[in-house]
Design a protein around this motif. Structure first.
Motif, short mmCIF file in Angstrom:
data_model
loop_
_atom_site.label_atom_id
_atom_site.label_comp_id
_atom_site.label_asym_id
_atom_site.label_seq_id
_atom_site.Cartn_x
_atom_site.Cartn_y
_atom_site.Cartn_z
N LEU A 156 0.75 -1.21 0.01
CA LEU A 156 -0.05 -0.15 0.06
C LEU A 156 0.95 1.42 -0.03
CD1 LEU A 156 -2.51 -1.19 2.98
CD2 LEU A 156 -3.22 -1.18 0.32
N ASN A 157 1.65 1.26 0.89
CA ASN A 157 2.61 2.65 1.16
C ASN A 157 3.54 2.70 -0.30
OD1 ASN A 157 1.41 3.25 3.48
ND2 ASN A 157 2.76 2.14 4.67
N GLY B 208 -1.94 -10.83 1.31
CA GLY B 208 -2.17 -10.79 2.60
C GLY B 208 -3.56 -10.15 2.66
N VAL B 209 -4.22 -10.71 3.74
CA VAL B 209 -5.65 -10.09 3.97
C VAL B 209 -5.50 -8.43 4.33
CG1 VAL B 209 -7.48 -10.18 5.66
CG2 VAL B 209 -6.34 -12.21 5.05
N GLU B 210 -4.61 -8.20 5.19
CA GLU B 210 -4.46 -6.62 5.64
C GLU B 210 -4.26 -5.87 4.32
OE1 GLU B 210 -2.61 -9.05 6.73
OE2 GLU B 210 -3.47 -9.34 8.75
N GLY C 234 -6.94 -1.86 0.44
CA GLY C 234 -7.17 -1.26 -0.75
C GLY C 234 -6.17 -1.32 -1.60
N ILE C 235 -5.27 -2.74 -1.57
CA ILE C 235 -3.94 -2.75 -2.52
C ILE C 235 -4.42 -2.33 -3.79
CG2 ILE C 235 -4.45 -5.09 -2.58
CD1 ILE C 235 -1.12 -2.96 -2.64
N ILE C 236 -5.72 -2.95 -4.45
CA ILE C 236 -6.47 -2.86 -5.92
C ILE C 236 -6.23 -1.10 -6.01
CG2 ILE C 236 -8.30 -2.82 -7.50
CD1 ILE C 236 -8.94 -5.55 -5.95
#
Length: 517
Positions: free
Chosen positions: A338-339, A370-372, A377-379
């Motif tokens: 994400l970051n 990963g679930v996290e 919102g990795i998409i």
């Protein structure tokens, strides 16, 4: 006609009162803490003798709460223009010695006038933030002033570089102005930036916390990602400002300060081979590669402490200023999360608005599973990378060093995402997924039937690499420009950059694209 001496004396006395409002004793205290006064910050930033002040005599005129009886030198902010090297810069410096540098309507007017000068003349803005926040005595006038400043920040965004230096407190709504700027520098011990401090958090939520946890430089540089640089003190912060400006144009209509007199030497660099581990499973230290690729091994890394699985920063390659983006396999195997996605997207867009060519070094196994990550919102975050690279019209050169799997191959600026040239080392693997994972899916029955399953799996993985993941497969389909020897990387990239510097790419007419936020 001659001017009466008493008028000159009055002017000089008035100027002294307004500019020498910090006693020698107080200055000594500030210096002991690594702080400079508001005027010293501008004096250190600008070439001596080039500073011209805007609004020295402008000051608060309201009568509420007895403010009119106080002398507020320059209304708590020193504004003006000067030169940093040969570049004109507009700057303002909040003065904590004047009612804690709080912002009221007049201070906001001065800041806005300075920013509008920058906009009209196409010059960068440097803001030294050292303020207790809104001037409570002025009520809604202070809030209106902040609104004016935020509006100017947005107006200038993408037109001229905006750099914020947080030297002291930057609290409440004041924190939004630096957040709207291109780069934020915080001093390690003295700077704090937050919307709600520890006392408010304790009162509202019952949770005890510290200023360092919610507003410190280390936290913002490593966890929140709000700070791009940490400086040890004010002097160091000003040095970082000068470094940044040395890589940027004055505005979006100019090119960065390339030095095209630097020759491109067709020199092989066998030493780069030592950066490549013997085993594909061993992590490659991308910093070692970068040092051999850029001029004098110098990289001004941006967001160095945040999302360390990706590296972004400014450098020069044979005199050409570039924004460099690279996976760092030493951290999280270089996977994108994400970051990292946010970090890359923001940096690419910054390079694009200021016409800085982008060089991308790829060694990425994929997006972090990963679930996290999925729930975070990795998409959406990964789509920011795709959007940023896809909308970037500056020159884009990509080098695939080793792994480039799945969607991360595209997210790291493949040819399909607009790269002008894509080079690959012979060690590159370009595929939907890694060989081991692919073999488990494609050849599960054959492996399970083998007497020595591990040997059979290794054999098939190698066969998969050669048939499907080899850089020559991609080259044969013209997905990459060329397969090159690692030792030729520097001069090949330098030559490619020179050839695409005059690139012009037209896009459909529109207000702007709608980046996934």
């Amino acid at each position: 006609m001659t001017i009466r001496p008493e008028l000159i004396d009055k002017l000089r006395t008035k100027r002294t009162q307004l500019t020498e409002n910090v006693s020698p004793e107080k200055l000594e205290e500030l210096h002991a803490k690594g702080l400079l006064s508001a005027r010293e910050r501008l004096g250190t930033l600008f070439v001596e003798g080039t500073f011209q002040e805007l609004g020295l005599h402008a000051s608060h005129s309201a009568t509420n709460f007895g403010m009119a009886t106080k002398t507020l030198p320059a209304d708590g902010v020193v504004c003006g223009t000067g030169y940093v090297g040969a570049m004109q810069v507009a700057a303002f410096s909040q003065d904590f010695s004047v009612v804690a540098g709080t912002l009221g309507k007049m201070q906001a007017r001065k800041i806005n006038r300075t920013m509008r000068h920058a906009l009209r003349n196409g010059v960068p803005v440097v803001a030294f933030k050292d303020s207790g926040g809104a001037r409570i005595q002025e009520g809604v006038d202070a809030l209106s002033g902040y609104g004016d400043v935020f509006y100017s920040n947005v107006l200038l965004s993408g037109v001229v570089p905006q750099i914020a230096v947080i030297c002291g407190p930057c609290a409440g709504g004041a924190a939004y102005s630096p957040a709207l700027m291109d780069f934020v520098i915080m001093t390690r011990e003295n700077a704090h930036m937050f919307l709600t401090g520890p006392q408010v958090i304790k009162a509202v939520t019952g949770r005890a916390t510290t200023m360092a946890e919610v507003g410190g430089a280390e936290m913002h540089a490593t966890i929140s990602g709000n700070a791009h640089f940490i400086a040890e003190d004010d002097q160091h912060a000003i040095g970082v400002v000068k470094q940044l400006l040395s890589y940027l144009p004055s505005n979006n209509t100019e090119d960065p300060p390339h030095d095209l007199t630097v020759p491109i030497e067709e020199m092989e660099d066998p030493g780069i081979n030592d950066c490549i581990p013997d085993s594909p499973s061993e992590p490659l230290d991308m910093y070692a590669v970068i040092r051999r690729l850029v001029d004098n091994g110098e990289l001004l890394e941006v967001h160095a402490g945040f999302a360390r699985n990706i590296i972004v920063g400014f450098a020069r390659i044979s005199g050409v200023v570039v924004g460099l983006i690279a996976n760092q396999p030493m951290v999280m195997a270089g996977a994108l999360d994400l970051n990292a996605a946010d970090k890359v997207a923001r940096f690419v867009r910054t390079c694009n608005v200021f016409n800085v060519p982008v060089v991308t070094l790829v060694d990425v196994p994929g997006f972090l599973p990963g679930v996290e990550q999925e729930r975070g919102g990795i998409i959406r975050h990964g789509a920011k990378m795709l959007f940023a690279y896809g909308s970037c019209t500056t020159p884009k050169i990509t080098v695939i060093l080793r792994k480039a799997y799945g969607g991360s191959y595209l997210a790291m600026c493949s040819q399909e995402m607009g790269a002008d040239m894509v080079f690959a080392w012979p060690t590159a693997e370009i595929a939907v997924m890694g060989a081991e994972a692919a073999v488990k899916i494609l050849y599960r029955k054959e492996i399970s039937a083998a007497e020595d399953q591990s040997a059979k799996a290794a054999e098939m993985a190698q066969e998969y690499r050669e048939k499907f993941a080899s850089p020559y497969v991609s080259a044969s389909n013209f997905y990459i420009t060329d397969v090159i020897e690692p030792q030729d990387t520097r001069w090949m990239v330098a030559l490619a950059l020179r050839k695409v510097l005059d690139k012009r790419e037209l896009r459909p007419t529109k207000k702007h694209g709608n980046i996934p936020m």
